[in-house]
Design an enzyme around this catalytic site. Structure first.
Site, PDB file in Angstrom:
ATOM      1  N   ARG A  34     -37.135 -10.166  60.832  1.00 30.82           N
ATOM      2  CA  ARG A  34     -36.237  -9.645  59.796  1.00 30.82           C
ATOM      3  C   ARG A  34     -35.257 -10.708  59.282  1.00 30.82           C
ATOM      4  NH1 ARG A  34     -36.822  -4.009  60.097  1.00 30.82           N
ATOM      5  NH2 ARG A  34     -36.389  -4.030  57.884  1.00 30.82           N
ATOM      6  N   ARG A  42     -34.616   8.046  63.915  1.00 34.01           N
ATOM      7  CA  ARG A  42     -33.958   7.155  62.938  1.00 34.01           C
ATOM      8  C   ARG A  42     -34.446   7.480  61.521  1.00 34.01           C
ATOM      9  NH1 ARG A  42     -35.542   1.619  63.447  1.00 34.01           N
ATOM     10  NH2 ARG A  42     -34.576   1.672  61.386  1.00 34.01           N
ATOM     11  N   ASN A 100     -35.033   5.205  52.877  1.00 32.49           N
ATOM     12  CA  ASN A 100     -34.911   3.860  52.303  1.00 32.49           C
ATOM     13  C   ASN A 100     -34.349   3.867  50.900  1.00 32.49           C
ATOM     14  OD1 ASN A 100     -35.806   2.962  54.706  1.00 32.49           O
ATOM     15  ND2 ASN A 100     -37.911   2.592  54.042  1.00 32.49           N
TER      16      ASN A 100
HETATM   17  C1  EPZ Z   1     -37.401  -2.302  53.593  1.00 34.66           C
HETATM   18  O1  EPZ Z   1     -37.085  -3.270  54.578  1.00 34.66           O
HETATM   19  C2  EPZ Z   1     -37.505  -0.995  54.341  1.00 34.66           C
HETATM   20  N1  EPZ Z   1     -36.207  -0.680  54.947  1.00 34.66           N
HETATM   21  C3  EPZ Z   1     -38.581  -1.085  55.412  1.00 34.66           C
HETATM   22  O2  EPZ Z   1     -38.682   0.181  56.031  1.00 34.66           O
HETATM   23  C4  EPZ Z   1     -39.908  -1.429  54.730  1.00 34.66           C
HETATM   24  O3  EPZ Z   1     -40.898  -1.589  55.709  1.00 34.66           O
HETATM   25  C5  EPZ Z   1     -39.753  -2.720  53.915  1.00 34.66           C
HETATM   26  O4  EPZ Z   1     -38.661  -2.576  52.984  1.00 34.66           O
HETATM   27  C6  EPZ Z   1     -41.008  -3.064  53.131  1.00 34.66           C
HETATM   28  O5  EPZ Z   1     -41.325  -2.014  52.268  1.00 34.66           O
HETATM   29  C7  EPZ Z   1     -35.233  -0.170  54.171  1.00 34.66           C
HETATM   30  O6  EPZ Z   1     -35.384  -0.007  52.970  1.00 34.66           O
HETATM   31  C8  EPZ Z   1     -33.943   0.174  54.858  1.00 34.66           C
HETATM   32  P1  EPZ Z   1     -38.413  -6.622  52.875  1.00 34.66           P
HETATM   33  P2  EPZ Z   1     -36.665  -4.764  54.115  1.00 34.66           P
HETATM   34  O7  EPZ Z   1     -37.170  -7.399  52.640  1.00 34.66           O
HETATM   35  O8  EPZ Z   1     -35.866  -4.688  52.868  1.00 34.66           O
HETATM   36  C9  EPZ Z   1     -39.590 -10.816  54.632  1.00 34.66           C
HETATM   37  C10 EPZ Z   1     -38.930   1.685  57.798  1.00 34.66           C
HETATM   38  O9  EPZ Z   1     -39.770   1.840  58.689  1.00 34.66           O
HETATM   39  N2  EPZ Z   1     -38.217 -11.219  54.248  1.00 34.66           N
HETATM   40  O10 EPZ Z   1     -39.199  -6.122  51.702  1.00 34.66           O
HETATM   41  O11 EPZ Z   1     -36.096  -5.458  55.278  1.00 34.66           O
HETATM   42  C11 EPZ Z   1     -39.545  -9.886  55.840  1.00 34.66           C
HETATM   43  O12 EPZ Z   1     -39.506 -10.625  57.036  1.00 34.66           O
HETATM   44  C12 EPZ Z   1     -38.438   0.304  57.439  1.00 34.66           C
HETATM   45  O13 EPZ Z   1     -38.436   2.625  57.106  1.00 34.66           O
HETATM   46  C13 EPZ Z   1     -37.874 -12.567  54.305  1.00 34.66           C
HETATM   47  O14 EPZ Z   1     -38.679 -13.429  54.661  1.00 34.66           O
HETATM   48  O15 EPZ Z   1     -38.098  -5.352  53.789  1.00 34.66           O
HETATM   49  C14 EPZ Z   1     -40.823  -9.126  55.719  1.00 34.66           C
HETATM   50  O16 EPZ Z   1     -41.876  -9.898  56.261  1.00 34.66           O
HETATM   51  C15 EPZ Z   1     -39.105  -0.776  58.281  1.00 34.66           C
HETATM   52  N3  EPZ Z   1     -36.612 -12.935  53.971  1.00 34.66           N
HETATM   53  C16 EPZ Z   1     -41.029  -9.015  54.210  1.00 34.66           C
HETATM   54  O17 EPZ Z   1     -40.180 -10.001  53.608  1.00 34.66           O
HETATM   55  C17 EPZ Z   1     -35.671 -12.020  53.561  1.00 34.66           C
HETATM   56  O18 EPZ Z   1     -34.546 -12.418  53.229  1.00 34.66           O
HETATM   57  C18 EPZ Z   1     -40.669  -7.651  53.654  1.00 34.66           C
HETATM   58  O19 EPZ Z   1     -39.316  -7.451  53.886  1.00 34.66           O
HETATM   59  C19 EPZ Z   1     -36.046 -10.658  53.506  1.00 34.66           C
HETATM   60  C20 EPZ Z   1     -37.319 -10.292  53.847  1.00 34.66           C
END
Ligand code: EPZ
Length: 417
Positions: A121, A398, A23
């Site tokens: 997502r 992955r 990440n």
């Molecule tokens: C990053 O995902 C990581 N992926 C995820 O890792 C990790 O679980 C997550 O951060 C939380 O730490 C990468 O870095 C590639 P978020 P990301 O945006 O950026 C909501 C793994 O297993 N949200 O912090 O997608 C979303 O639905 C993966 O390695 C919105 O509502 O996470 C979620 O409920 C899985 N609108 C929460 O925020 C948006 O525009 C956290 O998402 C974006 C997110």
């Protein structure tokens, strides 16, 4: 489809090195589109998500080479701004390229990432941030177009949730915007600081990363750099949990212990002995682990959602009753039904899981539903005396370099078929 064949019941013993963080590698690979020239990324994990990211970069016009864990990305030529549907589908987090494409080409077209195994997502926060920087965003039939023909302009971006990806896209896009950008309620994960270090090594001006307020002063151009990725805190946690769940003793090296957050302390609360060195964490398993109270996943520095599944697999063998609350993603318990095949006694109700410890797991055949759920099933199979099969190894590949090699080096009897 690859399957892991695991003969469990063997305590894992020994030392192993922690690879670079998935990440962190992904946003750093996106940022490598910004400078004209060859950026060198060291310590990039050999996992399929980084291969997917390299395929996207190549499609966009960059020239990529991999030697072991060193990736070079030459974004010197013409870069297009369109990521085709099939490549977007291959990796949900391909929207991490949005900010870089917009900053480099003034145009980005991606498809909605589509839900994945752990939740819907959405990318509303990403699009909000791009609009705040002056992009015109249109959406039709699942395709998203962002246009900023006259470049981006620095702005104040207040994220309603400290989204990791939205913070990263905003930082990358703002690096070449005119003027200053302030990201409030920014994500504080270590991967954010790592991205900021990489951008600053390219000549950007990013301050405050790792805190809730990140300031970016846009510059005219960035130059290539050499950047080493930080260690993967989730992989390190998974290796420690492999030692804990099999009653063994494991030392993970090349880690940044502070990035593990509450995990070492929680493992000690279950009865493990945990010793932290400057760049290592060593664990000796508890004879009869006891459950911890309530574990609630939170944005960093809270308990990381990505460690929730592997930790719950371990909790399933801890005496007493534990409660896990998943506050980040809406459906991150898909693996629990599969874990029950090993004899786990877990009841879930939307974001809560009640885990009643059992004395031992039994071998089972299970199907990995997603990356971290798959890791949880591998841990259960390592603990269960006898032969188990975990199908869907592609999910696990992955985010983990081949487990048959890493866990195999600790004495695990694990084969890929
Ligand atoms: C990053 O995902 C990581 N992926 C995820 O890792 C990790 O679980 C997550 O951060 C939380 O730490 C990468 O870095 C590639 P978020 P990301 O945006 O950026 C909501 C793994 O297993 N949200 O912090 O997608 C979303 O639905 C993966 O390695 C919105 O509502 O996470 C979620 O409920 C899985 N609108 C929460 O925020 C948006 O525009 C956290 O998402 C974006 C997110």
């Amino acid at each position: 489809m690859h399957t892991f064949l695991i003969r469990g019941g063997v305590p894992l013993q020994g030392d192993l090195r922690c690879p670079g963080a998935k990440n962190s590698a992904l946003p750093v690979l996106a940022a490598s589109l910004l400078p004209v020239g060859k950026t060198v990324i060291r310590g990039a994990p050999a996992i399929t998500d980084t291969e997917s990211a390299v395929r996207i970069l190549t499609h966009l016009g960059a020239v990529c080479e991999r030697q072991g864990r060193e990736l070079t990305v030459d974004a010197g030529g013409d870069v297009t701004g369109v990521i085709p549907e099939d490549l977007m589908r291959e990796m949900r987090s391909s929207f991490i390229f949005l900010g870089a494409l917009l900053a480099r080409t003034g145009f980005a077209e991606i498809s909605l990432p589509g839900g994945c195994e752990i939740g819907q997502r959405p990318i509303d926060l990403h699009l909000y941030a791009m609009k705040r920087l002056g992009a015109v965003v249109t959406q039709e039939a699942g395709r998203i177009r962002c246009e900023a023909p006259n470049g981006l302009t620095g702005a104040k971006i207040h994220l309603s949730f400290p989204s990791v990806g939205a913070t990263e896209n905003a930082m990358i896009a703002a690096a070449l915007a005119k003027g200053e950008t302030a990201i409030e309620n920014a994500a504080r994960e270590p991967e954010i600081s790592d991205l900021a270090d990489c951008l600053n090594a390219m000549g950007a001006d990013v301050r405050g990363a790792g805190g809730s307020s990140v300031r970016i002063r846009g510059v005219k151009a960035l130059h290539p750099c050499v950047h080493r990725i930080i260690p993967d805190r989730i992989v390190a946690a998974t290796f420690l949990l492999a030692g804990a769940i099999t009653g063994g003793s494991v030392r993970v090296m090349d880690v940044i212990p502070g990035h593990l957050g509450p995990i070492p302390d929680l493992l000690e609360q279950t009865g493990c002995r945990v010793e932290t060195g400057p760049d290592s964490v060593a664990l000796t398993a508890a004879k009869r682990p006891v459950s911890v109270g309530t574990v609630r996943t939170m944005p960093y520095p809270g308990f990381p959602t990505d460690a929730q599944a592997p930790f719950t697999a371990y909790l399933g063998l801890c005496r007493g009753t534990g409660v896990v609350i998943e506050t980040i993603f809406e459906s991150r318990y898909k693996y629990v039904a599969e874990l029950s095949r090993f004899g786990a006694r877990i009841r879930t109700d939307s974001r809560m899981a009640v885990v009643e410890g059992v004395d031992a797991y039994v071998p089972a055949n299970a199907l990995a539903p997603d990356l971290r759920g798959g890791a949880a099933l591998v841990l259960a199979a390592l603990a269960a005396p006898g032969e188990s099969r975990i199908e869907g190894a592609r999910h696990i590949d992955r985010g983990y370099e081949p487990l048959e090699i890493s866990l195999g080096s600790l004495g695990a009897d694990i084969r890929r078929i």
